[in-house]
Design an enzyme around this catalytic site. Structure first.
Site, PDB file in Angstrom:
ATOM      1  N   GLY A   1       0.376  -1.128  -0.122  1.00 37.53           N
ATOM      2  CA  GLY A   1       0.055   0.318  -0.118  1.00 37.53           C
ATOM      3  C   GLY A   1       0.345   1.048   0.061  1.00 37.53           C
ATOM      4  O   GLY A   1       0.724   2.545  -0.658  1.00 37.53           O
TER       5      GLY A   1
ATOM      6  N   TYR B   1      -6.662 -16.896   5.482  1.00 40.55           N
ATOM      7  CA  TYR B   1      -6.258 -16.383   4.881  1.00 40.55           C
ATOM      8  C   TYR B   1      -6.663 -16.843   3.274  1.00 40.55           C
ATOM      9  O   TYR B   1      -7.265 -15.526   3.018  1.00 40.55           O
ATOM     10  CB  TYR B   1      -4.971 -15.917   5.418  1.00 40.55           C
ATOM     11  CG  TYR B   1      -4.685 -14.480   4.064  1.00 40.55           C
ATOM     12  CD1 TYR B   1      -4.785 -13.575   4.992  1.00 40.55           C
ATOM     13  CD2 TYR B   1      -3.602 -15.130   3.312  1.00 40.55           C
ATOM     14  CE1 TYR B   1      -4.034 -12.476   3.865  1.00 40.55           C
ATOM     15  CE2 TYR B   1      -3.204 -14.744   2.388  1.00 40.55           C
ATOM     16  CZ  TYR B   1      -2.901 -13.009   2.134  1.00 40.55           C
ATOM     17  OH  TYR B   1      -2.778 -12.010   1.535  1.00 40.55           O
TER      18      TYR B   1
HETATM   19  N1  LIG Z   1       3.366  -9.290   0.555  1.00 38.49           N
HETATM   20  C1  LIG Z   1       2.895 -10.554   0.611  1.00 38.49           C
HETATM   21  O1  LIG Z   1       3.833 -11.712  -0.176  1.00 38.49           O
HETATM   22  C2  LIG Z   1       1.343 -10.212   0.112  1.00 38.49           C
HETATM   23  C3  LIG Z   1       1.232 -11.652  -0.892  1.00 38.49           C
HETATM   24  C4  LIG Z   1       0.167 -11.285  -1.287  1.00 38.49           C
HETATM   25  C5  LIG Z   1      -0.796 -10.586  -0.913  1.00 38.49           C
HETATM   26  N2  LIG Z   1      -0.934  -9.718  -0.125  1.00 38.49           N
HETATM   27  C6  LIG Z   1      -1.894  -8.795   0.580  1.00 38.49           C
HETATM   28  O2  LIG Z   1      -1.760  -7.853   0.220  1.00 38.49           O
HETATM   29  C7  LIG Z   1      -1.888  -6.436   0.915  1.00 38.49           C
HETATM   30  C8  LIG Z   1      -0.538  -5.694   1.699  1.00 38.49           C
HETATM   31  O3  LIG Z   1      -0.191  -6.455   3.155  1.00 38.49           O
HETATM   32  P1  LIG Z   1       1.586  -6.140   2.854  1.00 38.49           P
HETATM   33  O4  LIG Z   1       2.609  -7.509   2.398  1.00 38.49           O
HETATM   34  O5  LIG Z   1       2.040  -4.594   2.730  1.00 38.49           O
HETATM   35  O6  LIG Z   1       1.258  -5.925   4.774  1.00 38.49           O
HETATM   36  P2  LIG Z   1       1.842  -4.475   5.067  1.00 38.49           P
HETATM   37  O7  LIG Z   1       3.411  -4.344   5.102  1.00 38.49           O
HETATM   38  O8  LIG Z   1       1.304  -5.017   7.024  1.00 38.49           O
HETATM   39  O9  LIG Z   1       0.143  -3.221   5.503  1.00 38.49           O
HETATM   40  C9  LIG Z   1      -0.143  -3.813   5.627  1.00 38.49           C
HETATM   41  C10 LIG Z   1      -1.106  -2.648   5.119  1.00 38.49           C
HETATM   42  O10 LIG Z   1      -2.492  -2.209   6.158  1.00 38.49           O
HETATM   43  C11 LIG Z   1      -3.419  -1.701   6.747  1.00 38.49           C
HETATM   44  N3  LIG Z   1      -3.934  -2.486   7.185  1.00 38.49           N
HETATM   45  C12 LIG Z   1      -3.831  -4.091   7.929  1.00 38.49           C
HETATM   46  N4  LIG Z   1      -5.272  -4.377   8.793  1.00 38.49           N
HETATM   47  C13 LIG Z   1      -6.084  -3.411   8.284  1.00 38.49           C
HETATM   48  C14 LIG Z   1      -7.744  -2.347   8.565  1.00 38.49           C
HETATM   49  N5  LIG Z   1      -8.488  -3.610   9.436  1.00 38.49           N
HETATM   50  N6  LIG Z   1      -7.953  -1.792   8.184  1.00 38.49           N
HETATM   51  C15 LIG Z   1      -6.957  -0.852   7.990  1.00 38.49           C
HETATM   52  N7  LIG Z   1      -5.747  -0.648   7.171  1.00 38.49           N
HETATM   53  C16 LIG Z   1      -4.944  -1.873   8.079  1.00 38.49           C
HETATM   54  C17 LIG Z   1      -1.254  -1.958   8.065  1.00 38.49           C
HETATM   55  O11 LIG Z   1      -1.782  -0.800   8.764  1.00 38.49           O
HETATM   56  P3  LIG Z   1      -1.911  -1.358  10.148  1.00 38.49           P
HETATM   57  O12 LIG Z   1      -1.604  -2.537  10.491  1.00 38.49           O
HETATM   58  O13 LIG Z   1      -1.409   0.049  10.841  1.00 38.49           O
HETATM   59  O14 LIG Z   1      -3.659  -1.144   9.997  1.00 38.49           O
HETATM   60  C18 LIG Z   1      -0.897  -1.487   6.529  1.00 38.49           C
HETATM   61  O15 LIG Z   1      -0.966  -0.205   6.200  1.00 38.49           O
HETATM   62  C19 LIG Z   1      -2.501  -7.221   2.061  1.00 38.49           C
HETATM   63  O16 LIG Z   1      -4.022  -7.465   1.457  1.00 38.49           O
HETATM   64  C20 LIG Z   1      -2.324  -8.666   2.060  1.00 38.49           C
HETATM   65  O17 LIG Z   1      -2.998  -9.828   2.282  1.00 38.49           O
HETATM   66  C21 LIG Z   1       0.874  -9.762   0.160  1.00 38.49           C
END
Ligand SMILES: NC(=O)c1ccc[n+]([C@@H]2O[C@H](COP(=O)([O-])OP(=O)(O)OC[C@H]3O[C@@H](n4cnc5c(N)ncnc54)[C@H](OP(=O)(O)O)[C@@H]3O)[C@@H](O)[C@H]2O)c1
Length: 250
Positions: free
Chosen positions: A20, A151
């Protein structure tokens, strides 16, 4: 590169970290006014500084309807319309079948499914016809992972939302697509993998299973999100775009 998002208003939920944050930076870099959300105020303040440009941070939990309302109240006051929604907030934890709790189920579905549903639905009154919506799914939408079923089910739901919403939004010419990152090096992923050396080891192992030979970077996912959100993707609607180095194609 031309600024594809000049004068556009873009929402990035979960914009304080990882995918994000990288995407918010990319949108701002192409001229957009960007709204980012996250639950932690400190991370939100840091992200607002890091994104720069025309960015507004609104603290909130996207699993809570009142917080989504506050986000769109802020957008209404400042701009009165939305061009792009990137519904990205979410995350997950491991729990094998047999040890799944109601709390695990509820918190994962609240953030990843309820949050995405109402982030999009509540944006609609402000959205311009012809706008674009991108939803964050995952390679787990179509592949299995030990102890990750809840998940993965949320991400399959997201993929399904994209298929169905293109019909509900047909008359408004709003496109909806899902982006499915593979293993992407973010704070969220590193935490899921236990942090430090343990996380590095897991990523090295997974890199060996990916045809590209490495894990992805958040900026690589961001580029694909901007493509789907832009007029460059004007005839792309309802797809799931895998950005995974080929991981789920083999
Ligand atoms: N990294 C991977 O390998 C991967 C692979 C496939 C899909 N994804 C998806 O990509 C998206 C981003 O993941 P990321 O890896 O970038 O994770 P990240 O580094 O943990 O970032 C997640 C972001 O979402 C926010 N967040 C989480 N739950 C929230 C909620 N209920 N309301 C508002 N904000 C929320 C977090 O901030 P706060 O914690 O402060 O709320 C943070 O800004 C997610 O949907 C994840 O499932 C990630």
């Amino acid at each position: 590169m031309a600024a594809r998002f000049e004068n556009k208003v873009v929402i990035v939920t979960g914009g304080t970290s990882g995918i994000g944050l990288a995407t918010a930076k990319a949108f701002a870099g192409e001229g957009a006014s960007v709204f980012i959300t996250g639950r932690r105020q400190e991370a939100l303040d840091a992200a607002v500084k890091a994104v720069g440009g025309r960015v507004t941070g609104v603290r909130g939990d996207m699993g809570k309807l009142a917080d989504i309302d506050r986000l769109y109240d802020a957008v209404q006051q400042k701009h009165g319309h939305i061009d792009v929604v990137f519904a990205n907030a979410g995350g997950g934890e491991f729990a094998a079948l047999g040890s799944i709790t109601e709390e695990h189920y509820q918190s994962t579905f609240d953030s990843n499914v309820k949050g995405v549903l109402f982030t999009v639905q509540k944006a609609l009154p402000l959205m311009r016809d012809g706008g674009s919506i991108v939803l964050t799914s995952s390679t787990t939408s179509i592949s299995g992972t030990p102890a990750f079923s809840v998940y993965s089910a949320t991400k399959a739901a997201i993929r399904s939302f994209a298929r169905n919403w293109i019909l509900d939004l047909k008359d408004r010419h709003i496109r909806v697509n899902a982006i499915s990152p593979g293993v992407t090096d973010t704070a969220g992923l590193n935490e899921l993998f236990g942090g430090g050396a343990q996380a590095e080891g897991t990523k090295d192992y997974l890199a060996g299973l990916i045809p590209a030979g490495r894990v992805g970077q958040p900026e690589e996912i961001a580029k694909a999100v901007l493509f789907l959100a832009s007029d460059d993707a004007s005839f792309i609607n309802g797809v799931e775009l895998f950005v995974d180095g080929g991981q789920v194609q083999i």
